[in-house]
Design a protein around this motif. Structure first.
Motif, PDB file in Angstrom:
ATOM      1  N   VAL A   1      56.276  23.381   8.715  1.00 38.24           N
ATOM      2  CA  VAL A   1      55.586  23.650  10.019  1.00 38.24           C
ATOM      3  C   VAL A   1      54.185  22.937  10.322  1.00 38.24           C
ATOM      4  O   VAL A   1      54.174  22.703  11.466  1.00 38.24           O
ATOM      5  CB  VAL A   1      55.650  25.246   9.949  1.00 38.24           C
ATOM      6  CG1 VAL A   1      54.836  25.755  11.337  1.00 38.24           C
ATOM      7  CG2 VAL A   1      57.003  25.718   9.788  1.00 38.24           C
ATOM      8  N   LEU A   2      53.656  23.096   9.259  1.00 34.54           N
ATOM      9  CA  LEU A   2      52.148  22.314   9.726  1.00 34.54           C
ATOM     10  C   LEU A   2      52.215  20.742   9.889  1.00 34.54           C
ATOM     11  O   LEU A   2      51.864  20.294  11.095  1.00 34.54           O
ATOM     12  CB  LEU A   2      51.304  22.561   8.412  1.00 34.54           C
ATOM     13  CG  LEU A   2      50.799  23.886   8.121  1.00 34.54           C
ATOM     14  CD1 LEU A   2      49.800  23.823   6.798  1.00 34.54           C
ATOM     15  CD2 LEU A   2      49.925  24.194   9.437  1.00 34.54           C
ATOM     16  N   ILE A   3      53.002  20.213   9.159  1.00 41.05           N
ATOM     17  CA  ILE A   3      53.214  18.542   9.655  1.00 41.05           C
ATOM     18  C   ILE A   3      53.754  18.345  11.000  1.00 41.05           C
ATOM     19  O   ILE A   3      53.195  17.513  11.745  1.00 41.05           O
ATOM     20  CB  ILE A   3      54.146  17.878   8.549  1.00 41.05           C
ATOM     21  CG1 ILE A   3      52.969  17.826   7.196  1.00 41.05           C
ATOM     22  CG2 ILE A   3      54.345  16.323   8.810  1.00 41.05           C
ATOM     23  CD1 ILE A   3      53.755  17.322   6.108  1.00 41.05           C
ATOM     24  N   ALA A   4      55.012  19.081  11.118  1.00 41.17           N
ATOM     25  CA  ALA A   4      55.656  18.809  12.416  1.00 41.17           C
ATOM     26  C   ALA A   4      54.831  19.569  13.496  1.00 41.17           C
ATOM     27  O   ALA A   4      54.884  18.745  14.734  1.00 41.17           O
ATOM     28  CB  ALA A   4      56.953  19.575  12.355  1.00 41.17           C
ATOM     29  N   GLY A   5      54.018  20.426  13.314  1.00 44.74           N
ATOM     30  CA  GLY A   5      53.383  21.255  14.511  1.00 44.74           C
ATOM     31  C   GLY A   5      52.002  20.664  14.909  1.00 44.74           C
ATOM     32  O   GLY A   5      51.440  20.690  16.002  1.00 44.74           O
ATOM     33  N   ILE A   6      51.540  19.732  13.906  1.00 47.71           N
ATOM     34  CA  ILE A   6      50.189  19.044  14.168  1.00 47.71           C
ATOM     35  C   ILE A   6      50.240  17.672  14.590  1.00 47.71           C
ATOM     36  O   ILE A   6      49.242  17.157  15.122  1.00 47.71           O
ATOM     37  CB  ILE A   6      49.084  19.497  13.239  1.00 47.71           C
ATOM     38  CG1 ILE A   6      49.649  18.865  11.934  1.00 47.71           C
ATOM     39  CG2 ILE A   6      48.966  20.918  13.103  1.00 47.71           C
ATOM     40  CD1 ILE A   6      48.483  18.962  10.705  1.00 47.71           C
ATOM     41  N   ARG A   7      51.331  16.933  14.262  1.00 43.88           N
ATOM     42  CA  ARG A   7      51.323  15.537  14.419  1.00 43.88           C
ATOM     43  C   ARG A   7      51.596  15.309  15.769  1.00 43.88           C
ATOM     44  O   ARG A   7      52.436  15.775  16.697  1.00 43.88           O
ATOM     45  CB  ARG A   7      52.693  15.023  13.834  1.00 43.88           C
ATOM     46  CG  ARG A   7      52.350  14.673  12.215  1.00 43.88           C
ATOM     47  CD  ARG A   7      53.332  14.107  11.403  1.00 43.88           C
ATOM     48  NE  ARG A   7      53.338  12.623  12.022  1.00 43.88           N
ATOM     49  CZ  ARG A   7      54.118  11.575  11.905  1.00 43.88           C
ATOM     50  NH1 ARG A   7      55.316  12.022  11.537  1.00 43.88           N
ATOM     51  NH2 ARG A   7      53.958  10.367  12.134  1.00 43.88           N
ATOM     52  N   GLU A   8      51.068  14.273  16.166  1.00 43.53           N
ATOM     53  CA  GLU A   8      51.115  13.587  17.536  1.00 43.53           C
ATOM     54  C   GLU A   8      52.475  12.993  17.866  1.00 43.53           C
ATOM     55  O   GLU A   8      52.834  12.216  16.744  1.00 43.53           O
ATOM     56  CB  GLU A   8      50.062  12.852  18.176  1.00 43.53           C
ATOM     57  CG  GLU A   8      48.768  13.646  18.331  1.00 43.53           C
ATOM     58  CD  GLU A   8      48.839  14.590  19.582  1.00 43.53           C
ATOM     59  OE1 GLU A   8      49.556  14.321  20.343  1.00 43.53           O
ATOM     60  OE2 GLU A   8      47.968  15.416  19.500  1.00 43.53           O
ATOM     61  N   PRO A   9      53.299  12.963  18.846  1.00 50.74           N
ATOM     62  CA  PRO A   9      54.499  12.150  18.697  1.00 50.74           C
ATOM     63  C   PRO A   9      54.161  10.610  18.894  1.00 50.74           C
ATOM     64  O   PRO A   9      53.105  10.229  19.654  1.00 50.74           O
ATOM     65  CB  PRO A   9      55.267  12.846  20.069  1.00 50.74           C
ATOM     66  CG  PRO A   9      54.128  13.213  20.907  1.00 50.74           C
ATOM     67  CD  PRO A   9      53.108  13.969  19.864  1.00 50.74           C
ATOM     68  N   LYS A  10      55.105   9.962  18.723  1.00 52.35           N
ATOM     69  CA  LYS A  10      54.990   8.344  18.729  1.00 52.35           C
ATOM     70  C   LYS A  10      55.302   8.142  20.284  1.00 52.35           C
ATOM     71  O   LYS A  10      55.807   8.870  21.034  1.00 52.35           O
ATOM     72  CB  LYS A  10      56.044   7.525  17.780  1.00 52.35           C
ATOM     73  CG  LYS A  10      55.595   7.750  16.228  1.00 52.35           C
ATOM     74  CD  LYS A  10      56.763   7.168  15.526  1.00 52.35           C
ATOM     75  CE  LYS A  10      56.388   7.201  13.951  1.00 52.35           C
ATOM     76  NZ  LYS A  10      57.245   6.357  13.276  1.00 52.35           N
ATOM     77  N   LYS A  11      54.930   6.886  20.612  1.00 49.77           N
ATOM     78  CA  LYS A  11      55.373   6.594  22.041  1.00 49.77           C
ATOM     79  C   LYS A  11      56.584   6.837  22.630  1.00 49.77           C
ATOM     80  O   LYS A  11      57.438   6.441  21.933  1.00 49.77           O
ATOM     81  CB  LYS A  11      54.947   5.256  22.346  1.00 49.77           C
ATOM     82  CG  LYS A  11      53.372   4.864  22.536  1.00 49.77           C
ATOM     83  CD  LYS A  11      53.386   3.436  23.083  1.00 49.77           C
ATOM     84  CE  LYS A  11      52.056   3.250  23.628  1.00 49.77           C
ATOM     85  NZ  LYS A  11      51.760   1.846  24.165  1.00 49.77           N
ATOM     86  N   GLY A  12      56.522   7.729  23.620  1.00 47.72           N
ATOM     87  CA  GLY A  12      58.075   7.759  23.998  1.00 47.72           C
ATOM     88  C   GLY A  12      58.756   9.243  23.426  1.00 47.72           C
ATOM     89  O   GLY A  12      59.719   9.744  23.914  1.00 47.72           O
ATOM     90  N   GLY A  13      58.090   9.612  22.203  1.00 50.53           N
ATOM     91  CA  GLY A  13      58.695  10.557  21.399  1.00 50.53           C
ATOM     92  C   GLY A  13      58.452  12.102  22.209  1.00 50.53           C
ATOM     93  O   GLY A  13      57.313  12.256  23.006  1.00 50.53           O
ATOM     94  N   LYS A  14      59.185  13.084  21.773  1.00 53.99           N
ATOM     95  CA  LYS A  14      58.867  14.382  22.479  1.00 53.99           C
ATOM     96  C   LYS A  14      58.734  15.281  21.229  1.00 53.99           C
ATOM     97  O   LYS A  14      59.126  15.180  20.181  1.00 53.99           O
ATOM     98  CB  LYS A  14      60.045  14.766  23.123  1.00 53.99           C
ATOM     99  CG  LYS A  14      60.118  13.989  24.399  1.00 53.99           C
ATOM    100  CD  LYS A  14      61.291  14.604  25.112  1.00 53.99           C
ATOM    101  CE  LYS A  14      61.686  13.392  26.144  1.00 53.99           C
ATOM    102  NZ  LYS A  14      62.016  14.009  27.628  1.00 53.99           N
TER     103      LYS A  14
END
Length: 157
Positions: A36-49
């Motif tokens: 949850v922490l890793i997925a919730g705080i990471r910025e998406p890559k270009k074009g990612g959502k």
């Protein structure tokens, strides 16, 4: 009048041992909260959502819960406790006068409450805070008790 309570009790009795998620264990809960922490705080890559991004407050709360589960799980998860102990020793070593674990807990509590941080920093601060609060005891041990009671109901052993 109390039909909804009786229905909930019957549903809970049908769940394995009364545990909502079955047999998860502290390590499994630690893995889930870390995800949850890793997925919730990471910025998406270009074009990612990103489906859902954690706010700093949510990240710190999940960080405290994850840190508590790390301590309960032991094994490879002891890094969070070691990090908390190292952080607290900066203040309790005598350089800041007579400072106990309660003082460090108060400092971290004030930091979490009054300072808006980036979600990643808030999550790490929450993990460190969980260890310090557990070591301090007293009123600072209440979040740990609440988290571990909830974790027991979810299936952590």
């Amino acid at each position: 009048m109390f039909e909804h309570i009786e229905t909930a009790q019957a549903l809970a009795a049908g769940i394995e041992g009364g545990k909502i998620l079955g047999s998860v264990g502290s390590g499994g809960l630690a893995i889930g909260l870390t995800a949850v922490l890793i997925a919730g705080i990471r910025e998406p890559k270009k074009g990612g959502k990103v489906r859902r991004k954690l706010t700093p407050t949510e990240a710190s709360v999940v960080g405290v819960a994850a840190g508590t589960c790390y301590m309960a799980a032991g094994s490879i998860w002891t890094t969070g406790k070691d990090l908390s102990h190292a952080f607290a020793s900066i203040f309790t070593g005598g350089d800041f006068g007579v400072t106990g674990m309660g003082g460090v807990s108060l400092f971290l509590g004030a930091l979490l409450y009054f300072r808006e941080m980036r979600p990643g920093f808030a999550a790490v601060t929450g993990i460190v805070t969980a260890g310090v609060w557990a070591q301090a005891g007293g009123i600072w041990g209440l979040p740990e008790a609440l988290i571990m009671t909830t974790a027991g109901a979810l299936g952590a052993s």
